[in-house]
Design an enzyme around this catalytic site. Sequence first.
Site, short mmCIF file in Angstrom:
data_model
loop_
_atom_site.label_atom_id
_atom_site.label_comp_id
_atom_site.label_asym_id
_atom_site.label_seq_id
_atom_site.Cartn_x
_atom_site.Cartn_y
_atom_site.Cartn_z
N PRO A 1 -3.15 4.08 -5.72
CA PRO A 1 -2.70 3.87 -4.52
C PRO A 1 -2.14 2.66 -3.87
O PRO A 1 -1.78 2.56 -2.83
CB PRO A 1 -3.87 4.34 -3.54
CG PRO A 1 -5.11 3.96 -4.59
CD PRO A 1 -4.78 4.09 -5.84
N ALA B 1 -3.91 -3.23 3.26
CA ALA B 1 -2.83 -3.27 4.36
C ALA B 1 -3.02 -4.33 5.41
O ALA B 1 -2.02 -4.69 6.27
CB ALA B 1 -3.19 -1.88 4.87
N GLU C 1 -11.66 -11.15 8.20
CA GLU C 1 -12.18 -10.58 6.94
C GLU C 1 -13.77 -10.90 6.81
O GLU C 1 -13.95 -12.06 6.98
CB GLU C 1 -11.21 -11.50 5.83
CG GLU C 1 -11.81 -11.19 4.38
CD GLU C 1 -11.94 -9.73 3.88
OE1 GLU C 1 -13.13 -9.46 3.32
OE2 GLU C 1 -11.24 -8.85 4.46
N ALA C 2 -14.43 -9.94 6.47
CA ALA C 2 -15.71 -9.96 6.26
C ALA C 2 -16.14 -10.78 5.09
O ALA C 2 -17.31 -11.45 4.69
CB ALA C 2 -16.60 -8.86 5.92
N ASN D 1 -9.52 -5.29 -8.30
CA ASN D 1 -9.53 -4.19 -9.28
C ASN D 1 -8.12 -4.24 -10.43
O ASN D 1 -7.63 -5.30 -10.19
CB ASN D 1 -9.41 -2.80 -8.84
CG ASN D 1 -10.54 -2.32 -8.00
OD1 ASN D 1 -11.64 -2.88 -8.31
ND2 ASN D 1 -10.52 -1.37 -7.18
N ALA E 1 -6.05 3.35 3.29
CA ALA E 1 -6.28 4.52 2.37
C ALA E 1 -6.88 5.59 3.11
O ALA E 1 -6.55 6.82 2.85
CB ALA E 1 -6.69 4.25 1.06
N HIS F 1 -10.77 4.98 -6.01
CA HIS F 1 -9.46 5.43 -5.41
C HIS F 1 -9.92 6.18 -4.10
O HIS F 1 -9.45 7.38 -3.70
CB HIS F 1 -8.45 6.19 -6.00
CG HIS F 1 -7.77 5.20 -7.11
ND1 HIS F 1 -7.14 5.77 -8.28
CD2 HIS F 1 -7.79 3.92 -7.38
CE1 HIS F 1 -6.71 4.87 -9.06
NE2 HIS F 1 -7.42 3.74 -8.48
N MET G 1 -2.53 -1.82 -11.60
CA MET G 1 -1.45 -0.78 -11.95
C MET G 1 -0.68 -0.59 -11.07
O MET G 1 -0.96 -0.45 -9.40
CB MET G 1 -2.35 0.73 -12.00
CG MET G 1 -2.97 1.08 -13.42
SD MET G 1 -4.25 0.13 -13.84
CE MET G 1 -4.88 1.05 -15.34
#
Length: 625
Positions: A596, A48, A68-69, A125, A585, A552, A128
Amino acid sequence: MSRRNRNPLHNPLHYATPQLQTGAPVTFSTAKRVLSGYDYVIVGAGAAGCVLASKLSEDKSVSVLLLEAGGDNTKVLESKVPLMFPKLFHTEHDWDYSTVEQPGLASRALYWPRGRIIGGSTSLNAMMYHHCSKSDFDEWATVHGCKRWAYDDLAPYLRRMEKFTPNSDRPAIDTQHRGSSGEWQTGYSWLSEIVDQGFLPACQEIGIPPQSDINCPDGSLGVTRFQTFIDSKGQRSSFATAYLPPSVMQRPNLYVACHAHVTRVLFDRLTSQTPLAIGVEFQTKRGGERFEVHARKEVILSGGAVNTPQTLMLSGIGPADELKKHGIPVLVDNAAVGHNLKDHLCTTPVICKAKAGKTLDYLASNIKALPALLQWLVLGSGPLTSNVGEAAAFIRSTDEKFAGSLRSVLKDNSSGGVGPDLEIIGAPVAFVHHGEEPPVDGNSVFSIVPIGLRPLSSGTVTLRSRDTFDAPLIDPRYFSDDGNNDQKVLLTGLRVCLKIVRSPAFQRFLEVVPTDDDVSSYWWPYSSSNIDNISDEDLIRFMKEKAFTLYHPVGSARMGIASSDSVVDLDCRVHGVKGLRVMDASVFPEQISGHPTATIGAMAYKLSDMIKQDHASESVVHANL
């Protein structure tokens, strides 16, 4: 300062956040430094965060800071080569979380990989590309009251995001449901013969109909070859590469800072009756110097279903008892923060010993993988462009073809009574323990993985301590639902996997054709003298000992109308405060029946438009005063 010197990917963080109209950084003490202000401060460069930063910074009149970490994604080979993504697990690019011990899963603590890198889990990951079921989002609007987030609201953004590459030797696609001019590259990648000629027809032989395109309003039901977000060069098209390419990173109003670990959101409680988010505090390392950045318009949390509720609680927003336990002053008492956590659970795969060379396990050998690596480097093609999960079947556990004796006791928890609640993935590798365990004796192995898509069990994310560098306590409470329906759904899925293994189309790819007298040679890790006589109790014990996450998690800061059972409103504004939104999410009102990533991207894209419209309206009001 030159643009290169202002780029946080090249400099230490506290030099990276550039000077704007507010002037040079001001040091208030040796412990804290206040840096320049921005219009929008976004916490988390995951799925996001990348979309929001890209879309909001299209407006040249505003400034955007993305924190961003983790680190830069551009030099990480394992993130570029599709099949190599498991090599990122347990590295600096992974939050490397674990759940608390799960009583429903033999008291095991489960590993939860989460992306700690620009792009987040889209850089970590499998790839998909899935819209999920239309009924999932229509349920959000009707059952959960989240109007403006139904399928018809999100579908235009799914198409706007996408640049689909058709291929003449791939399944026929109705292009009216595909995007052709978006930033995110999708299409079809490598397909192994054992998937094409074995798994796909085997699913059809046991009664699962073919579905050429699961990313359309007709939904996901059926067996399909997976569309992926792998580009035409054979590289991962993450949200980092799609939405933060060099052309976007060079915008003078966009700043991306790595290794910025946000400790809390800052609020103004003096000049506003309702607490107003005015920025965030962060550190580059535990015990390091603290910095503040201020947001003139909004702070947006995009840390994901684990980090977002943790940040909210550390900022004083959450269950009062939980906050007081850790000595955190209560800003907003909201019992929903960190609750309603849902995840997709799957069993360790049904493992089939395939004929030599029919799967991709040989690529685990550096020597054997060298030709494939050269093919990828030179041509951007070959087996390294496999998505691992190359195909999948989406079914309903209550379907009389699959439920068997369980049909009378299964509860239909699908969306709208029409969506799938089971996914069966076919993967031409031994994906055991997240790909960490090689196949026995170097065998070629095919994995068939059942996943429960619509769990009734829900869990929590709570604080381990008030130290933001301490991982929160993650408790999905797997298999905790009344009536054990989640367990029964996965039990049905295992039975379906065993049917696929025994189908004629699949058997011809096996090294040892399964018989009723011996299954130990082709099904790992369980053996029985007769496959039809394996008891439900034995399968359930197997699930409890071997089940793992499909990565997820959702719902831990969910969207809703009332603050009594939700964290954000329908505009993703956090209840009880101003100037703070959440987009990731964690805002999902309910778990969706599939993967997702596309949903998160579409929601972030839509929210960027909503934010632009909100502030455009404010400007008009102020101009008329």
